[in-house]
Design a protein around this motif. Structure first.
Motif, PDB file in Angstrom:
ATOM      1  N   ARG A 171       0.815  -1.215   0.000  1.00  0.00           N
ATOM      2  CA  ARG A 171       0.000   0.000   0.000  1.00  0.00           C
ATOM      3  C   ARG A 171       0.847   1.264   0.000  1.00  0.00           C
ATOM      4  NH1 ARG A 171      -5.339  -0.671   3.834  1.00  0.00           N
ATOM      5  NH2 ARG A 171      -6.130  -2.537   2.836  1.00  0.00           N
ATOM      6  N   ASP A 198       7.364  12.289   6.403  1.00  0.00           N
ATOM      7  CA  ASP A 198       6.609  12.001   5.184  1.00  0.00           C
ATOM      8  C   ASP A 198       6.275  10.512   5.066  1.00  0.00           C
ATOM      9  OD1 ASP A 198       6.577  14.655   4.373  1.00  0.00           O
ATOM     10  OD2 ASP A 198       8.412  14.458   3.191  1.00  0.00           O
ATOM     11  N   LEU A 240       0.711   5.817   7.917  1.00  0.00           N
ATOM     12  CA  LEU A 240      -0.495   6.039   8.706  1.00  0.00           C
ATOM     13  C   LEU A 240      -1.731   6.200   7.822  1.00  0.00           C
ATOM     14  CD1 LEU A 240       0.933   8.331  11.514  1.00  0.00           C
ATOM     15  CD2 LEU A 240       0.378   5.887  11.640  1.00  0.00           C
ATOM     16  N   GLU A 241      -1.574   6.859   6.693  1.00  0.00           N
ATOM     17  CA  GLU A 241      -2.693   6.997   5.756  1.00  0.00           C
ATOM     18  C   GLU A 241      -3.137   5.614   5.266  1.00  0.00           C
ATOM     19  OE1 GLU A 241      -3.786   8.969   1.418  1.00  0.00           O
ATOM     20  OE2 GLU A 241      -1.993   9.654   2.462  1.00  0.00           O
ATOM     21  N   ALA A 242      -2.160   4.751   4.973  1.00  0.00           N
ATOM     22  CA  ALA A 242      -2.477   3.394   4.526  1.00  0.00           C
ATOM     23  C   ALA A 242      -3.174   2.593   5.632  1.00  0.00           C
ATOM     24  CB  ALA A 242      -1.208   2.675   4.084  1.00  0.00           C
ATOM     25  N   GLY A 293      -5.257   4.031   7.693  1.00  0.00           N
ATOM     26  CA  GLY A 293      -6.529   4.688   7.953  1.00  0.00           C
ATOM     27  C   GLY A 293      -6.514   5.711   9.062  1.00  0.00           C
ATOM     28  N   THR A 294      -5.354   6.292   9.318  1.00  0.00           N
ATOM     29  CA  THR A 294      -5.267   7.321  10.355  1.00  0.00           C
ATOM     30  C   THR A 294      -4.305   8.412   9.900  1.00  0.00           C
ATOM     31  OG1 THR A 294      -5.026   7.660  12.748  1.00  0.00           O
ATOM     32  CG2 THR A 294      -3.430   6.190  11.708  1.00  0.00           C
ATOM     33  N   ASP A 295      -3.956   9.307  10.817  1.00  0.00           N
ATOM     34  CA  ASP A 295      -3.041  10.401  10.478  1.00  0.00           C
ATOM     35  C   ASP A 295      -2.085  10.642  11.642  1.00  0.00           C
ATOM     36  OD1 ASP A 295      -4.452  11.869  12.421  1.00  0.00           O
ATOM     37  OD2 ASP A 295      -5.777  12.724  10.926  1.00  0.00           O
ATOM     38  N   ALA A 351       3.680   9.532   7.633  1.00  0.00           N
ATOM     39  CA  ALA A 351       2.356  10.001   7.203  1.00  0.00           C
ATOM     40  C   ALA A 351       1.769   9.059   6.154  1.00  0.00           C
ATOM     41  CB  ALA A 351       2.441  11.421   6.664  1.00  0.00           C
ATOM     42  N   LYS A 352       2.591   8.570   5.209  1.00  0.00           N
ATOM     43  CA  LYS A 352       2.115   7.632   4.187  1.00  0.00           C
ATOM     44  C   LYS A 352       1.680   6.308   4.820  1.00  0.00           C
ATOM     45  CE  LYS A 352       4.908   9.289   0.329  1.00  0.00           C
ATOM     46  NZ  LYS A 352       5.997   8.943  -0.604  1.00  0.00           N
TER      47      LYS A 352
END
Length: 106
Positions: A27, A48, A54-56, A58-60, A51-52
């Motif tokens: 992902r 960075d 965490l986005e994968a 489902g969070t931030d 963040a990627k």
């Protein structure tokens, strides 16, 4: 309880989704060993990359650092994973049951 480090927090969060390290790596478009290095605290992701990841998951960043993952024990992870498989109606009934068990049903 001692605060968890970033690697342990990432592993626990990944397991709640649930994803394998390989699936997460796909992902984020990195290697599985790259994710494993973070989870095993052999490397620390830059902002960075974190963040990627965490986005994968489902969070931030804000949620990741503000959420107390110390409470994510194996039984809690199992409960979350089970709840994810339930229909909306089943989740409503489960919530009602949990309120009764906790003694806060209104």
């Amino acid at each position: 309880m001692e605060n968890l480090n970033i690697g342990e927090k990432l592993r626990l969060l990944r397991k709640t989704v649930p994803l394998t390290t390989k699936e997460l790596a796909e992902r984020v478009n990195v290697s599985q060993s790259y994710i494993s290095r973070f989870e095993n605290n052999r490397a620390i992701p830059d902002v960075d990359m974190l963040a990627k990841i965490l986005e994968a998951l489902g969070t931030d960043l804000t949620s990741f650092f503000s959420h107390d993952v110390n409470e994510l024990t194996d039984d809690y992870i199992q409960l979350i994973n089970t709840a994810k498989t339930l229909s909306r109606e089943e989740r409503i009934k489960l919530n009602e049951f949990l309120k009764v068990m906790k003694g806060s049903y209104q």
